[in-house]
Every structure is written in C-alpha cells, then in structure tokens.
Design a protein around this motif. Structure first.
Motif: not given
Ligand code: NAD
Length: 498
Positions: A330-342
């Motif tokens: 995925v595009i960046d760390q923020a996206a990865l963190d968001n997906i993991t959180r969900y």
C-alpha cells in the motif's frame, strides 16, 4: 530501470520544467517532501511544495495559451491527442515502470492503468464526431443551434491511486474541448505525470495548454481561489471533496469533486461460485485495494460456506511482489497503520479473521505491506462494514434476505459502486433497480464503466453540481452551451414569435 534518488520533481509551466518561484514558501515550512517507493520505504526523490506564486505563474501561462488554443478547430486539437496516444503506446513500458516505482502497483496492474488512460485519450480523440450539438428550424425561417464553448483555465486536483489514468480522465476531454489546464498531481506520486507532459509536448501540444503545479493543500487552495480559474475537478477522500466543493461554491465556480467509496456486492444463493470467488478476490485485492471501485463488503444471502471457502483459498494463494498474479504494497506508512487498526478493531469486536494480511507486515522487513485480508463479521455495526478503508480487505456479512441486503447497501452514505452475483435475471433486476449507487454491476467484480459510458458515483462519493467526470459528463463539465437563434431570409412582417 531506476536507480534510487531520481532528480527532484519540478513544476511544468509554459512547456518547460521550472524551479519554485520563491525561495521560501509562504507557509514558511520545508519546500520539498520526500517521495518514497512503497516497495521498500526508501526515498526515490523529492517533490516541491508550490505556493501561490507558483500557482500564479502556471495560471498565467494557461491563460496566455487559451485564445490560440481555443481558436483552433476541435479536429486540430484532437489530432494532437492522436499523436500523444501513439507516444503513450511507445512509452507504455516506461510509464508503467514509473507507476510501479512510485505507487507500488504490480507491473501488470500498472500496464493496465496506462492502457485505461489511453482509452480516455481515445474517447477525447473521438470528440469531433461525438460532441456535435443540435440544430433545428424552430419556426418558419428561424433556426436555433447550440455550440459548445470552452470555459478557459480549468484545474484538476488528483489523488494518488492511479498516477496516469485519473489525470487523463479530465485532461483529455478538457483540452480537446478547448480549455487550458493546470493539474496538481498527488504529492505521493508526482513523477509519472512529468513524463506524460513531455509526451504531450512531443505530440505537438502548444506550451501553456497543460501545466503541472506540485504540492499539497496550499497549492490546491491557491488554484481554487485564483480569479482566472473557471472550474475545478477533484478526486480524493470525501472529507476533502466536500471542503473543495464548498470552497468553489462560495466563489461561484463550477466544481465536480469525487469522493471516497464503500462498495457492496451481494451474492445470491444461485451465484456461480467459481466465477464469483475469482472476480471478488481479484477485485478486492487488485491494486492492493486502492481503487475507489474495489468491492469491500460482500453480503451473502444466507450461509454460503462454499463461496467463502473459495474466497479464502484464492486469497491465501496471493503472494507479495510486483509480478503477474502477485500483490504490491500500500502507498505509505499512514495507510498501513490505518488498515492494521481497522483489522485489529474488527477482531476485538468479535469478527473472525479468515485470511490475515497482517502476517505480511511481520514477514517483510521493509516497505508498506499488508496482504489480502478476509473478515467474517457478525456485528453489523463494525466500522469496516460502513467506512472507507482503501486497502486489500474484504468484509463478509451474512444477511437473511434480498430485502435485508438492499437495506444494508442503501443505508451506506457513499454511492460509488454496487454489484450482484446471481444466475437469475429477475434477481439481478431486483438489485439493479434498488441499489443506491452510480455504477452497478451484474456478475462483475469492479463495475467500472468503459468509454463512452461516463464515470461517477452518487451521495458522499460525489460533491459539486455536475454528475460524471468522464464521457459525455466530461464534455458537459468542460464546456458551456451557447444557444444561437438565426434568421437569414427576410420574412416581411413576421417577427420571431411568428
Ligand atoms: P486525498 O483526499 O488525500 O488527496 C487528493 C488530492 O487532494 C491530492 O492531490 C492532495 O494533495 C489534495 N489535498 C489533500 N488534502 C487537501 C486539502 N485539505 N485541501 C485541498 N487539497 C487537498 O486523497 P488520496 O489519499 O490521494 O486518494 C484516495 C482517495 O481518493 C480515496 O478516498 C478514494 O476513494 C478516492 N478516489 C475517488 C475516486 C472517485 O472517482 N470517486 C477516484 C479516485 C480516488
């Protein structure tokens, strides 16, 4: 093909690359942002943060180019795109390599995205034939016709997820209709469009007709506010789409702002399990789920264990990588963190994680990796069933009836895509008539309309006062209708009311 650290991105104004207009931006913050490759999280270069001064230069160039460009025939303008289309074919490999590098798509996804961009160019090439207007003798000796007039300088603010294709949604039709454009690429993927503008120039596009201004919200807002900008298109998150539409409304500017999405697919008990599972897995994991038309919720009518088993096994077979059949990061760390959180939150609320993409994050040492994830929900309130995630996650919920499935889909605030898998025409018809979304599919994983059909959702997936961004929607957006009433034969005492 690329070494790390490309030359830093420059703006493209009046047919050449230029440095930032002022040495320190008005915000007083840093002038360049790093651009990283999602594959390994390493910097590949830098993108400038343009200020109002850069925007003013770009708009001035577009304004200066407008009279000569709009004065050419539409056939002439479309002819340049014909040459551009051929250059895109010649450089498709390079363009798709750039998409792979800065966005993280697999090579085949990137090639398809370039080719879809070419479909948009092809449609614009056909506009001399399909954008003709009406003419009618409305009463004796009196003839009315309407003609399409370009708006002037128009602006396009684009998201990160399709670095070539989405800019070509608007650019192609806008310039063939006679407008000149300033486009702001996403700061996350600024490199590919620098090659595209070079190809446009090589195709014969006059200087100033298309300009690129890089940056973030500061550049976008300066573009919207500039008094010489006549219209704004945007694609991105719903939150920003709404802000941009309101800003344009206050300035009485034409605006079409496409927002986010949460797309529901229903599987009826009579669906073809093999086809449904293959389509859904390809569509929810394709482009790592970073597509506004990806199906992110599957509503099964009744228990469909065989279908779920197939979805699980096909998802588990996907491997990380950039090759055919693999899935990128995925595009960046923020996206990865968001997906993991969900995913974590769904697990805590009692959902079963049938395929867990979080293992890719643990296994891969570098880059922004999360694998295909399949989640079986029992709690209808789970955020993943309602909110946009923009990642490779399929949420499954069992409902009892077709009516319950429709009620669930209709309650969603977005309205981009919806789909039904069934072997029955009557069932398909039932859903298509009731879905509350602009783009619907029957036995299709990701129902993206192809040219000449136009692209555009409803509800929170679209703000502004125009409906669709491509096809005849784009022609309507990027032109004004001038209505002309004529009388060439003297009619004695007859007036226009005769
Ligand atoms: P984003 O909203 O973060 O950014 C989109 C663009 O707006 C970028 O160029 C960015 O620099 C700019 N921007 C960001 N904040 C801004 C602000 N406050 N004011 C002005 N400009 C601002 O979106 P993204 O993360 O780049 O893209 C992903 C989103 O785009 C997803 O929600 C996806 O669904 C959506 N999208 C929708 C469509 C559609 O057709 N509906 C198409 C593609 C992408």
């Amino acid at each position: 093909m690329f070494t790390q650290d490309l030359p830093r991105v420059q703006n493209w104004i009046n047919g050449q690359f230029v440095e930032l207009a002022v040495s320190s931006p008005s915000s007083g913050t840093t002038q360049y942002l790093p651009v990283t490759s999602p594959y390994n999280a390493k910097s590949i270069g830098h993108v400038p943060l343009s200020s109002a001064a850069d925007v003013a230069d770009a708009v001035a160039a577009a304004k200066k180019a407008f009279p000569a460009w709009s004065g050419r025939t539409i056939k002439d303008r479309a002819g340049i795109l014909t040459r551009f289309h051929a250059l895109m074919t010649k450089h498709a490999d390079l363009l798709s390599d750039m998409v792979v590098l800065e966005h993280g798509k697999t090579k085949s996804e990137a090639m398809v995205s370039v080719s879809r961009g070419q479909d948009l160019v092809e449609y614009a090439m056909s506009l001399p034939h399909v954008s003709q207007t009406k003419i009618l003798e409305v009463s004796r000796g009196i003839t009315c016709y309407d003609s399409r007039v370009p708006l002037g300088v128009v602006v396009s603010i684009v998201p990160f997820n399709f670095p070539v294709m989405v800019p070509l949604w608007t650019l192609s039709v806008a310039i063939v209709m006679g407008n000149t454009m300033v486009l702001k690429p996403s700061e996350k993927v600024p490199y590919t469009m620098t090659k595209v503008v070079e190809l446009l120039k090589e195709a014969g596009l006059p200087d100033g007709v298309v300009n690129l201004v890089n940056g973030t919200a500061e550049a976008a807002n300066a573009l919207i506010d500039h008094p010489d900008v006549k219209a704004v298109t945007f694609a991105g998150t719903s939150h920003v789409a709404e802000i941009i539409a309101q800003r344009c409304h206050r300035l009485n500017k034409r605006v079409l702002a496409l927002g986010g999405a949460k797309n529901h697919t229903v599987s009826a008990p009579d669906c073809d399990i093999e086809m449904t599972s293959t389509d859904l897995v390809e569509s929810f994991s394709g482009c790592s789920g970073e597509s506004c038309m990806a199906p992110s919720v599957l509503l099964t009518i009744g228990c469909q264990q065989d279908l779920i088993d197939k979805i699980v096994s096909k998802s588990e077979a996907i491997r990380p990588g950039s090759l055919d059949g693999q899935m990128g990061p995925v595009i960046d760390q923020a996206a990865l963190d968001n997906i993991t959180r969900y995913i974590n939150e769904a697990e805590v609320s009692g959902a079963r994680i049938l395929v867990d993409g979080r293992r890719w994050t643990k296994e891969r040492q570098e880059g922004y990796w999360v694998g295909p994830t399949v989640i079986l929900h029992t709690n209808k309130q789970d955020a993943l069933l309602h909110e946009e995630l923009f990642g490779p996650v399929l949420s499954i919920l069992e409902v009892e009836t077709a009516e319950e499935a429709i009620a669930f889909e209709n309650a969603n605030p977005y309205g981009n895509g919806a789909g039904i898998y069934t072997s029955s025409g009557a069932t398909a018809d039932f859903f298509i008539k009731r879905f509350n979304a602009g783009m619907c599919g029957i036995n299709v994983g990701s129902p993206v309309p192809q040219e000449p059909f136009s692209f555009g959702g409803w509800n929170k997936s679209r703000y502004g006062n125009h409906c669709d961004i491509t096809g005849d929607g784009g022609v309507e957006f990027f032109s004004m209708r001038k209505k002309v009433t004529t009388k060439w034969v003297p009619q004695g005492n007859a007036s226009w009311m005769s």
